[in-house]
Design a protein around this motif. Structure first.
Motif, PDB file in Angstrom:
ATOM      1  N   THR A 249       0.831  -1.201   0.000  1.00 16.57           N
ATOM      2  CA  THR A 249       0.000   0.000   0.000  1.00 16.57           C
ATOM      3  C   THR A 249       0.867   1.254   0.000  1.00 16.57           C
ATOM      4  O   THR A 249       0.585   2.222  -0.725  1.00 16.57           O
ATOM      5  CB  THR A 249      -0.933   0.000   1.224  1.00 16.57           C
ATOM      6  N   LEU A 250       1.932   1.249   0.800  1.00 15.15           N
ATOM      7  CA  LEU A 250       2.817   2.410   0.852  1.00 15.15           C
ATOM      8  C   LEU A 250       3.484   2.651  -0.495  1.00 15.15           C
ATOM      9  O   LEU A 250       3.652   3.810  -0.916  1.00 15.15           O
ATOM     10  CB  LEU A 250       3.864   2.221   1.944  1.00 15.15           C
ATOM     11  N   LYS A 251       3.862   1.598  -1.189  1.00 15.46           N
ATOM     12  CA  LYS A 251       4.480   1.771  -2.499  1.00 15.46           C
ATOM     13  C   LYS A 251       3.525   2.470  -3.467  1.00 15.46           C
ATOM     14  O   LYS A 251       3.926   3.336  -4.244  1.00 15.46           O
ATOM     15  CB  LYS A 251       4.917   0.416  -3.061  1.00 15.46           C
ATOM     16  N   LYS A 252       2.252   2.086  -3.423  1.00 16.47           N
ATOM     17  CA  LYS A 252       1.259   2.716  -4.290  1.00 16.47           C
ATOM     18  C   LYS A 252       1.050   4.191  -3.918  1.00 16.47           C
ATOM     19  O   LYS A 252       0.863   5.046  -4.785  1.00 16.47           O
ATOM     20  CB  LYS A 252      -0.065   1.971  -4.193  1.00 16.47           C
ATOM     21  N   ILE A 253       1.072   4.473  -2.625  1.00 21.75           N
ATOM     22  CA  ILE A 253       0.853   5.851  -2.171  1.00 21.75           C
ATOM     23  C   ILE A 253       2.058   6.734  -2.492  1.00 21.75           C
ATOM     24  O   ILE A 253       1.905   7.885  -2.927  1.00 21.75           O
ATOM     25  CB  ILE A 253       0.563   5.867  -0.657  1.00 21.75           C
ATOM     26  N   TYR A 254       3.260   6.201  -2.286  1.00 19.27           N
ATOM     27  CA  TYR A 254       4.459   7.022  -2.434  1.00 19.27           C
ATOM     28  C   TYR A 254       4.836   7.293  -3.878  1.00 19.27           C
ATOM     29  O   TYR A 254       5.555   8.253  -4.152  1.00 19.27           O
ATOM     30  CB  TYR A 254       5.634   6.381  -1.696  1.00 19.27           C
TER      31      TYR A 254
END
Length: 541
Positions: A249-254
């Motif tokens: 999820t963090l990869k998609k957000i960042y």
């Protein structure tokens, strides 16, 4: 399975599984300790003989268990009673588990065991923090080579110089204050709806974390409101490791955040993130991550603890409400909205904020440092104890902030009228932008490696409090009995890097067929319910 703070290591379920896990840690590499000073410093290692690996390992397990439960601050108090003769200014030496990244940017290395000196002596704390700015590598597991975690001092200075202009009071924060004030006013409507106009209790910890994240994304990153709301909850939960695939999820957000930083557009922080990274993607991701996390988490918890104390102390709540009401009446006569300069007209609110930062320090851990040269710390009977270059030290906040020797017999009580030193409350001028730290008080740690975002945090706290306290009176509803996971008392909060209130309304343990299978959501749950009772219409200030 939950992850241990600072170690990126899975944690098992409650009870016997924890014991089995701690037993299994005996196989990690031991980088050696500070055996030459064991007898000169207080703590569980004081009576150990050289080569007594079993006892040292047992002390390490005890401390690791406290980290796993978010209870290191309880362990420090236990050390004070057990090893320090009840003195809160005692320095201790303990063995700790650590896990670093290779060069702060590479792969995670294997965990290791090493001694660390926990500093509570106020003079030692100031001197060591000022003269030894190299960090330990424990934050690199989550934040790579960011400004908060990078060990190379030259790299830290370069990053700090690049990011600092975004937090300057006159050229940046004053210009963004109308955005902060507008969002703070809007959160009154939001809380009115969530509380059913005062008919329902509200988890104010979750509410305030949502609002401080909103302040950060709108004011510093320049997000549109719809974009911020879409990210708010999912980003916060992913940063806390609470989602099934938090890393994914963090990869998609960042991804979009990295592209936005590369373009230099958006809010005042965006043009500075790329120069701070020096072209390194790990540093870029680390700074986006730490600015997103530390930029809202510490402030949200501080506001939660403050409203909790005002609910417990209605006289102080009435006093700060009267101050806010008086300023609002003056602004109405002047026909204008709250401005950045008006924050100086809230001196009692500042005392409430500073007292909360003292009693409930968001960063109870303080700061983790490495000695850059041979130095000394205060040991048993006040003797100077020589410590070699490269030794690990931790400059604690919790023990200094709650020390009866430093603050008086009422140190454990909330008292905004207490005898603060002038510098600690900006000479009662209402608002300031200098670090309020003193030897006994360091909510933003000590210069030069102090909190970069302290001025933004101080600004947004006052905007939010001004509007909420004019609109509501906060009361403390009946509380559920607090559980004691691992035998620890959670009423003083849970310390997973930042000090959050524990939520007794939520189940701490997942169970199936009468057996404990793990911790709900992977960690002890945070939250604090209050009843917001409407006072009157707050207007649009």
């Amino acid at each position: 399975m939950p992850i241990c703070p600072f170690h990126d290591t899975p944690i098992p379920a409650e009870g016997e599984a924890v014991s089995r896990y701690l037993e299994g840690l005996a196989g990690v590499r031991d980088l050696g300790g500070l055996e030459d000073v064991y007898g000169a410093l207080h703590g569980p290692l004081q009576a150990l003989k050289r080569g007594d690996a079993a006892e040292r390992l047992e002390a390490a397990r005890e401390y690791m268990k406290a980290e796993m439960y978010g209870m290191t601050h309880h362990m420090w108090e236990e050390y004070i009673a057990r090893h320090g003769g009840g003195r809160w200014d005692t320095n201790f030496i303990v063995p700790v588990w650590r896990r670093d990244r290779k060069g702060d940017r590479g792969a995670l290395e294997d965990p290791y065991l090493r001694d660390c000196i926990l500093l509570s002596n106020p003079e030692d704390c100031v001197r060591i923090a000022a003269e030894h700015v190299e960090k330990q590598g424990n934050f690199a597991a989550g934040f790579f080579s960011s400004v908060i975690s990078v060990r190379d001092v030259g790299d830290w200075k370069r990053q700090r110089d690049a990011l600092a202009p975004a937090f300057l009071p006159a050229s940046s924060l004053r210009q963004r204050f109308p955005i902060s004030n507008a969002r703070a006013a809007k959160c009154v409507e939001k809380l009115m709806a969530e509380s059913g106009a005062g008919r329902r209790d509200v988890d104010m910890n979750e509410f305030l974390l949502h609002e401080t994240y909103a302040q950060l994304r709108l004011g510093l990153f320049g997000d549109a409101e719809g974009e911020m709301e879409a990210l708010n909850k999912v980003h916060r939960d992913a940063m806390s490791g609470l989602l099934p695939d938090s890393q994914g999820t963090l990869k998609k957000i960042y991804g979009p955040m990295v592209r936005g930083a590369a373009s230099g557009g958006g809010g005042p922080i965006c043009p500075h993130i790329m120069p701070a990274s020096g072209g390194d993607r790990h540093t870029l991701l680390g700074n986006i991550s730490i600015l997103s996390f530390a930029g809202h988490d510490t402030t949200g918890h501080t506001l939660t603890w403050l409203l909790y104390e005002l609910a417990r102390n209605p006289g102080y709540q009435k006093e700060v409400q009267a101050e806010a009401d008086g300023l609002a009446a003056a602004l109405e006569r002047e026909g204008r909205a709250l401005a950045y300069a008006d924050l100086k007209r809230l001196p009692f609110m500042t005392r409430c904020v500073m007292e909360t930062l003292r009693l409930w320090p968001a960063v109870a851990n303080g700061t983790f440092r490495v000695l850059q040269r041979d130095d000394w710390v205060t040991g048993i009977d006040g003797a100077r104890v020589a410590i070699p270059k490269g030794a690990f030290v931790q400059v604690l906040n919790w023990t200094r902030h709650r020390s009866p020797e430093l603050w008086g017999a009422d140190a454990a009580l909330f008292n905004p009228h207490r005898g603060f030193a002038p510098h600690e409350v900006w000479n009662d001028e209402g608002f300031g932008t200098r670090n309020p730290g003193t030897p006994r008080f360091a909510p933003f740690t000590h210069a030069p490696r102090d909190c970069l975002g302290k001025n933004f945090s101080q600004m947004e706290m006052r905007a939010i409090l001004f509007h909420l306290l004019r609109a509501f009176t906060f009361t403390l509803p009946p509380q559920a009995a607090a559980p004691r996971p691992g035998g620890f008392d959670v009423t003083k909060g849970i310390n997973y890097g930042t000090l959050a209130p524990a939520d007794p309304r939520r189940p701490f343990l997942a169970q199936r067929d009468g057996r404990v299978t793990g911790w709900v959501a992977g960690r002890l749950p945070s939250g604090l319910h209050l009843r917001p009772v409407p006072r009157r219409s707050s207007g649009k200030l």
